[in-house]
Write a protein that holds these residues in place. Sequence first.
Motif, PDB file in Angstrom:
ATOM      1  N   SER A 175       0.862  -1.172   0.000  1.00 26.29           N
ATOM      2  CA  SER A 175       0.000   0.000   0.000  1.00 26.29           C
ATOM      3  C   SER A 175       0.893   1.214   0.000  1.00 26.29           C
ATOM      4  O   SER A 175       1.537   1.493  -0.986  1.00 26.29           O
ATOM      5  CB  SER A 175      -0.923  -0.023   1.211  1.00 26.29           C
ATOM      6  N   SER A 176       0.963   1.898   1.135  1.00 26.85           N
ATOM      7  CA  SER A 176       1.853   3.045   1.198  1.00 26.85           C
ATOM      8  C   SER A 176       3.296   2.591   1.054  1.00 26.85           C
ATOM      9  O   SER A 176       4.168   3.354   0.673  1.00 26.85           O
ATOM     10  CB  SER A 176       1.634   3.793   2.513  1.00 26.85           C
ATOM     11  N   SER A 177       3.549   1.307   1.338  1.00 30.55           N
ATOM     12  CA  SER A 177       4.906   0.779   1.201  1.00 30.55           C
ATOM     13  C   SER A 177       5.195   0.334  -0.227  1.00 30.55           C
ATOM     14  O   SER A 177       6.255  -0.185  -0.508  1.00 30.55           O
ATOM     15  CB  SER A 177       5.079  -0.399   2.161  1.00 30.55           C
ATOM     16  N   GLY A 178       4.233   0.490  -1.155  1.00 32.45           N
ATOM     17  CA  GLY A 178       4.464   0.143  -2.543  1.00 32.45           C
ATOM     18  C   GLY A 178       4.015  -1.249  -2.922  1.00 32.45           C
ATOM     19  O   GLY A 178       4.211  -1.670  -4.042  1.00 32.45           O
ATOM     20  N   HIS A 179       3.418  -1.978  -2.011  1.00 25.18           N
ATOM     21  CA  HIS A 179       2.949  -3.327  -2.298  1.00 25.18           C
ATOM     22  C   HIS A 179       1.553  -3.287  -2.894  1.00 25.18           C
ATOM     23  O   HIS A 179       0.756  -2.421  -2.576  1.00 25.18           O
ATOM     24  CB  HIS A 179       2.908  -4.176  -1.022  1.00 25.18           C
ATOM     25  N   LYS A 180       1.240  -4.276  -3.712  1.00 28.04           N
ATOM     26  CA  LYS A 180      -0.095  -4.375  -4.301  1.00 28.04           C
ATOM     27  C   LYS A 180      -1.071  -4.964  -3.295  1.00 28.04           C
ATOM     28  O   LYS A 180      -0.709  -5.804  -2.490  1.00 28.04           O
ATOM     29  CB  LYS A 180      -0.068  -5.271  -5.532  1.00 28.04           C
ATOM     30  N   ILE A 181      -2.306  -4.537  -3.411  1.00 30.59           N
ATOM     31  CA  ILE A 181      -3.385  -5.053  -2.583  1.00 30.59           C
ATOM     32  C   ILE A 181      -4.417  -5.667  -3.523  1.00 30.59           C
ATOM     33  O   ILE A 181      -4.799  -5.046  -4.517  1.00 30.59           O
ATOM     34  CB  ILE A 181      -4.062  -3.935  -1.769  1.00 30.59           C
ATOM     35  N   ARG A 182      -4.884  -6.868  -3.215  1.00 29.87           N
ATOM     36  CA  ARG A 182      -5.944  -7.492  -4.012  1.00 29.87           C
ATOM     37  C   ARG A 182      -7.275  -7.121  -3.377  1.00 29.87           C
ATOM     38  O   ARG A 182      -7.554  -7.474  -2.230  1.00 29.87           O
ATOM     39  CB  ARG A 182      -5.784  -9.004  -4.069  1.00 29.87           C
ATOM     40  N   ILE A 183      -8.093  -6.410  -4.151  1.00 31.24           N
ATOM     41  CA  ILE A 183      -9.350  -5.865  -3.640  1.00 31.24           C
ATOM     42  C   ILE A 183     -10.516  -6.435  -4.427  1.00 31.24           C
ATOM     43  O   ILE A 183     -10.500  -6.439  -5.659  1.00 31.24           O
ATOM     44  CB  ILE A 183      -9.368  -4.320  -3.756  1.00 31.24           C
ATOM     45  N   LEU A 184     -11.528  -6.900  -3.709  1.00 26.68           N
ATOM     46  CA  LEU A 184     -12.787  -7.293  -4.327  1.00 26.68           C
ATOM     47  C   LEU A 184     -13.748  -6.120  -4.189  1.00 26.68           C
ATOM     48  O   LEU A 184     -13.971  -5.616  -3.081  1.00 26.68           O
ATOM     49  CB  LEU A 184     -13.389  -8.526  -3.644  1.00 26.68           C
ATOM     50  N   ILE A 185     -14.310  -5.687  -5.310  1.00 26.78           N
ATOM     51  CA  ILE A 185     -15.303  -4.618  -5.304  1.00 26.78           C
ATOM     52  C   ILE A 185     -16.648  -5.246  -5.634  1.00 26.78           C
ATOM     53  O   ILE A 185     -16.816  -5.859  -6.690  1.00 26.78           O
ATOM     54  CB  ILE A 185     -14.944  -3.506  -6.308  1.00 26.78           C
ATOM     55  N   VAL A 186     -17.581  -5.108  -4.695  1.00 26.46           N
ATOM     56  CA  VAL A 186     -18.918  -5.676  -4.840  1.00 26.46           C
ATOM     57  C   VAL A 186     -19.874  -4.497  -5.017  1.00 26.46           C
ATOM     58  O   VAL A 186     -20.203  -3.803  -4.063  1.00 26.46           O
ATOM     59  CB  VAL A 186     -19.309  -6.522  -3.606  1.00 26.46           C
ATOM     60  N   GLU A 187     -20.281  -4.267  -6.252  1.00 29.67           N
ATOM     61  CA  GLU A 187     -21.066  -3.077  -6.579  1.00 29.67           C
ATOM     62  C   GLU A 187     -21.932  -3.375  -7.796  1.00 29.67           C
ATOM     63  O   GLU A 187     -21.428  -3.847  -8.810  1.00 29.67           O
ATOM     64  CB  GLU A 187     -20.109  -1.911  -6.858  1.00 29.67           C
ATOM     65  N   ASP A 188     -23.227  -3.075  -7.686  1.00 27.58           N
ATOM     66  CA  ASP A 188     -24.140  -3.379  -8.788  1.00 27.58           C
ATOM     67  C   ASP A 188     -24.256  -2.258  -9.813  1.00 27.58           C
ATOM     68  O   ASP A 188     -24.672  -2.489 -10.937  1.00 27.58           O
ATOM     69  CB  ASP A 188     -25.527  -3.740  -8.252  1.00 27.58           C
ATOM     70  N   HIS A 189     -23.867  -1.064  -9.471  1.00 27.74           N
ATOM     71  CA  HIS A 189     -24.034   0.064 -10.391  1.00 27.74           C
ATOM     72  C   HIS A 189     -22.760   0.284 -11.192  1.00 27.74           C
ATOM     73  O   HIS A 189     -21.675   0.492 -10.637  1.00 27.74           O
ATOM     74  CB  HIS A 189     -24.405   1.333  -9.613  1.00 27.74           C
ATOM     75  N   TRP A 190     -22.871   0.273 -12.528  1.00 28.14           N
ATOM     76  CA  TRP A 190     -21.701   0.356 -13.406  1.00 28.14           C
ATOM     77  C   TRP A 190     -20.895   1.633 -13.199  1.00 28.14           C
ATOM     78  O   TRP A 190     -19.669   1.613 -13.257  1.00 28.14           O
ATOM     79  CB  TRP A 190     -22.112   0.211 -14.876  1.00 28.14           C
ATOM     80  N   ALA A 191     -21.568   2.756 -12.938  1.00 26.05           N
ATOM     81  CA  ALA A 191     -20.848   4.023 -12.769  1.00 26.05           C
ATOM     82  C   ALA A 191     -19.988   3.995 -11.506  1.00 26.05           C
ATOM     83  O   ALA A 191     -18.848   4.482 -11.514  1.00 26.05           O
ATOM     84  CB  ALA A 191     -21.828   5.187 -12.730  1.00 26.05           C
ATOM     85  N   ASN A 192     -20.514   3.416 -10.439  1.00 23.81           N
ATOM     86  CA  ASN A 192     -19.733   3.307  -9.204  1.00 23.81           C
ATOM     87  C   ASN A 192     -18.544   2.375  -9.396  1.00 23.81           C
ATOM     88  O   ASN A 192     -17.453   2.628  -8.875  1.00 23.81           O
ATOM     89  CB  ASN A 192     -20.613   2.815  -8.051  1.00 23.81           C
ATOM     90  N   ARG A 193     -18.745   1.282 -10.148  1.00 26.63           N
ATOM     91  CA  ARG A 193     -17.629   0.367 -10.429  1.00 26.63           C
ATOM     92  C   ARG A 193     -16.534   1.091 -11.200  1.00 26.63           C
ATOM     93  O   ARG A 193     -15.344   0.960 -10.890  1.00 26.63           O
ATOM     94  CB  ARG A 193     -18.113  -0.854 -11.222  1.00 26.63           C
ATOM     95  N   LYS A 194     -16.924   1.850 -12.215  1.00 29.03           N
ATOM     96  CA  LYS A 194     -15.948   2.583 -13.029  1.00 29.03           C
ATOM     97  C   LYS A 194     -15.199   3.623 -12.187  1.00 29.03           C
ATOM     98  O   LYS A 194     -13.988   3.804 -12.345  1.00 29.03           O
ATOM     99  CB  LYS A 194     -16.631   3.271 -14.219  1.00 29.03           C
ATOM    100  N   LEU A 195     -15.914   4.304 -11.314  1.00 34.09           N
ATOM    101  CA  LEU A 195     -15.293   5.309 -10.457  1.00 34.09           C
ATOM    102  C   LEU A 195     -14.261   4.658  -9.529  1.00 34.09           C
ATOM    103  O   LEU A 195     -13.122   5.126  -9.422  1.00 34.09           O
ATOM    104  CB  LEU A 195     -16.360   6.039  -9.637  1.00 34.09           C
ATOM    105  N   LEU A 196     -14.651   3.567  -8.873  1.00 32.06           N
ATOM    106  CA  LEU A 196     -13.716   2.872  -7.984  1.00 32.06           C
ATOM    107  C   LEU A 196     -12.529   2.320  -8.759  1.00 32.06           C
ATOM    108  O   LEU A 196     -11.383   2.384  -8.301  1.00 32.06           O
ATOM    109  CB  LEU A 196     -14.435   1.762  -7.227  1.00 32.06           C
ATOM    110  N   GLU A 197     -12.798   1.795  -9.945  1.00 30.09           N
ATOM    111  CA  GLU A 197     -11.723   1.264 -10.778  1.00 30.09           C
ATOM    112  C   GLU A 197     -10.717   2.366 -11.111  1.00 30.09           C
ATOM    113  O   GLU A 197      -9.500   2.178 -10.984  1.00 30.09           O
ATOM    114  CB  GLU A 197     -12.304   0.670 -12.061  1.00 30.09           C
ATOM    115  N   ALA A 198     -11.208   3.519 -11.503  1.00 27.09           N
ATOM    116  CA  ALA A 198     -10.318   4.626 -11.855  1.00 27.09           C
ATOM    117  C   ALA A 198      -9.492   5.076 -10.658  1.00 27.09           C
ATOM    118  O   ALA A 198      -8.293   5.343 -10.782  1.00 27.09           O
ATOM    119  CB  ALA A 198     -11.138   5.797 -12.407  1.00 27.09           C
ATOM    120  N   MET A 199     -10.112   5.136  -9.486  1.00 21.90           N
ATOM    121  CA  MET A 199      -9.411   5.590  -8.289  1.00 21.90           C
ATOM    122  C   MET A 199      -8.355   4.595  -7.820  1.00 21.90           C
ATOM    123  O   MET A 199      -7.277   4.983  -7.383  1.00 21.90           O
ATOM    124  CB  MET A 199     -10.411   5.839  -7.155  1.00 21.90           C
TER     125      MET A 199
END
Length: 166
Positions: A83-107
Amino acid sequence: QDGGAEKSKLNVIGVVAAQDKDNPRNEAAGFTEVIVKPLSQPVVQGIVSRLAAQRQSAVQRSASQGTRQAGAQPGTPKGSLKSSSGHKIRILIVEDHWANRKLLEAMLLQKGHDLDFVENGLEAVNITGVVDFDLILMDCNMPVMDGWQATEKIRQRDTLNRTTPI
């Protein structure tokens, strides 16, 4: 260890619509914090960084005690986070709305995290039974199975992701 005591130590952050901020199901689901949508980039990145640091600390404690989470592969303990140390984090995003998924993906992609997406709680329960995640971001209001029910089912299992921050 007592499941209730373990549950009270877990960080479960509920991301809810404004009308659900004071919903009794938040406490029943074990939410330690409730954040109201819409999410901003600083809020999402702050949550991910804070939970990743807490997860890394827990992994280091487990490693120093010679324990490993069920389902983690030898030599790659769950939570080999970056994370802040430069390591990758595997994240599951559970979201039904496509716009919210795209926003989280971009961030989150710009921070280099590995992302998996599902569209409802049932899919989340299924994938968390076979894939190990460092963090789960779960919407509460979804079709098929809502986030409260999915969180409860994931926590009830004795396998992967039972203690993963949600």
